[in-house]
Write an enzyme that holds these catalytic residues in place. Structure first.
Site, mmCIF file in Angstrom:
data_model
loop_
_atom_site.group_PDB
_atom_site.id
_atom_site.type_symbol
_atom_site.label_atom_id
_atom_site.label_comp_id
_atom_site.label_asym_id
_atom_site.label_seq_id
_atom_site.Cartn_x
_atom_site.Cartn_y
_atom_site.Cartn_z
ATOM 1 N N ASN A 148 0.830 -1.201 0.000
ATOM 2 C CA ASN A 148 0.000 0.000 0.000
ATOM 3 C C ASN A 148 0.869 1.257 0.000
ATOM 4 O OD1 ASN A 148 -2.692 -1.033 0.060
ATOM 5 N ND2 ASN A 148 -2.335 -1.730 2.143
ATOM 6 N N CYS A 170 -5.296 -7.421 -3.312
ATOM 7 C CA CYS A 170 -5.731 -7.102 -1.952
ATOM 8 C C CYS A 170 -6.875 -8.037 -1.595
ATOM 9 C CB CYS A 170 -6.186 -5.643 -1.881
ATOM 10 S SG CYS A 170 -6.885 -5.143 -0.295
ATOM 11 N N HIS A 171 -6.902 -8.508 -0.367
ATOM 12 C CA HIS A 171 -7.912 -9.491 0.030
ATOM 13 C C HIS A 171 -9.185 -8.868 0.592
ATOM 14 C CE1 HIS A 171 -5.036 -9.497 3.689
ATOM 15 N NE2 HIS A 171 -5.944 -8.569 3.875
ATOM 16 N N HIS A 200 -9.850 -0.539 -1.511
ATOM 17 C CA HIS A 200 -10.288 -0.123 -0.181
ATOM 18 C C HIS A 200 -11.570 0.715 -0.210
ATOM 19 C CE1 HIS A 200 -6.044 -0.690 1.846
ATOM 20 N NE2 HIS A 200 -6.603 -1.827 1.422
#
Length: 450
Positions: A148, A170-171, A200
């Site tokens: 990130n 990204c999970h 996000h």
């Protein structure tokens, strides 16, 4: 010929352990060549021990190489997994403590906001070096980025190395969907979903089981639980109509509604400064694993294979089709977000590579928030590529949470103080105060392809 998988920043031991556990759990990947790289010799040594212990637990026989020489590590790579954290815990603490003195609340500070901007500025020079080395010694390799700020990093790599094959992984979408299914007591394996937006701050656009929309079941669950309504993303969902795909702590700092109001922090139980304790826990976990390795040649592994990078590699190597959420450059994929910036969309994986899917328009309220999110992303990347410190301040000025909390003079002073505090981790051209900068020239990753 067995593929070579390189992990850059392998000293992030817990992540390395999870990634290798998943990779080596695939029988087809049991004999891969794994190359570990880190600039910290002790952490690199620990990562190598983790790799060998994980292989032993998995019954796999990979070739394991560890080196502090990045170009040597990348030579001949097929896949490069990036998990670096430039500045480590000390830089994270600065990103929280200094803004807090100005009255700016943050929770995770790794995405946008002043924490995300300065994390990006520290990371960009290292990404430029990785891209330059890959162009020289493994130009056809895939860079699988976990580091990130995701949207900034993927956008930056596109600006300075457009020929590089990059997927940002990204999970957050996966774990959001697992959590939602648990809330309504529906097995995850029985549902289908469609999510898109930015990393996000993507949105669950469809969520179904056997053609049945599952959102009404979620509405019933929320209506029956007052405490569930005291969470940021539940609050956002009830007002916007689509569920955001990151935690409430993450989600709170991408909008201007919550963190500058003590009553809202209380109402929604927001854990201000949460990532500092997470970072401290990561250090403790590193020490624990290092101590454990002194007494064992095998480590317990989780074979559930939920991380995306192992799935990407497996699909590319075997042709097994999968759809994951991946971060790629918008090129008409989401039609009401700007092209040329990173977006997160469903992506098909197969033996031919990665195929991002066109989403079309997001719901207008979701797109409006994503455009606010992408303002700091675009300006922070432009600041680094153009060598213009004024754009660093502009990125912070257009950040929703920062703008809702501080005056423009406070924002400028905060950026000056953070720049000074991070010192040499910030590119030299961006360490000049904007009022004395004149005719700044592009600074990073020029002529990478050469």
């Amino acid at each position: 010929m067995k593929p070579t998988i390189v992990i850059i920043g392998a000293g992030s031991v817990e992540f390395t352990r999870e990634l290798l556990g998943d990779i080596l759990s695939f029988p087809e990947l049991g004999s891969v060549r794994v190359v570990l790289h880190d600039i910290d010799d002790e952490r690199l040594q620990t990562a190598e021990a983790i790799a060998r212990a994980t292989a032993h637990a998995a019954g796999a026989a990979p070739e394991v190489v560890a080196t502090s020489d990045r170009r040597r590590a990348l030579d001949g790579a097929n896949y490069v997994i990036n998990v670096i954290a430039v500045g480590m815990h000390e830089a994270t603490v600065r990103d929280f403590e200094i803004p807090a003195r100005y009255g700016l609340n943050q929770t995770i500070a790794d995405t946008i906001g002043v924490g995300g901007i300065f994390r990006g500025l520290r990371t960009f020079p290292v990404l430029a070096g990785i891209a330059r080395d890959m162009a020289a010694v493994c130009p056809d390799a895939w860079l699988l980025n976990y580091t990130n700020p995701m949207a900034m990093n993927v956008t930056f790599l596109h600006r300075v190395a457009p020929q590089l094959k990059v997927l940002g992984l990204c999970h957050s979408v996966y774990w959001t969907m697992v959590g939602l299914c648990e809330l309504i007591d529906v097995p995850y394996d029985e549902v289908s979903y469609w999510s898109a937006g930015v990393n996000h701050q993507a949105w669950v656009l469809r969520w179904e089981r056997g053609g049945e929309n599952l959102y009404p079941l979620l509405d019933q669950r929320i209506a029956a639980d007052p405490e569930l309504r005291r969470r940021v993303r539940v609050d956002m969902y009830r007002r916007l109509g689509y569920y955001p795909t990151e935690t409430s702590e993450h989600s709170s700092e991408y909008v201007g509604w919550y963190l500058h109001r003590p009553d809202e922090i209380e109402r929604l139980r927001i854990n201000v400064g949460e990532y500092v304790s997470i970072s401290e826990a990561n250090i403790a976990e590193y020490r624990r694993v290092r101590a454990e390795l002194a007494d064992t040649q095998s480590l317990t592994i989780d074979t559930s294979s939920t991380e995306y990078a192992p799935q990407v590699i497996h699909s590319f190597e075997t042709g097994t089709p999968r759809v994951i959420s991946a971060n790629v450059i918008n090129d008409g994929l989401i039609t009401n977000l700007p092209d040329g910036l990173a977006v997160e969309v469903p992506t098909l994986l197969d033996s031919l590579g990665a195929h991002p899917m066109k989403v079309g328009d997001l719901p207008p309220q979701c797109a409006a928030l994503n455009r606010n999110f992408l303002g700091p992303v675009d300006l922070a990347v432009r600041a680094a590529v153009d060598g213009d410190p004024r754009l660093v301040r502009a990125a912070a000025m257009v950040d929703p949470n920062t703008a809702a909390t501080l005056t423009v003079d406070q924002i400028a002073e905060l950026c000056d103080e953070l720049t000074s505090a991070h010192g040499d981790l910030i590119p030299k051209e961006l360490r000049t105060r904007p009022d004395v900068a004149a005719g700044a020239a592009p600074i990073l990753a020029r002529d990478i392809a050469n």
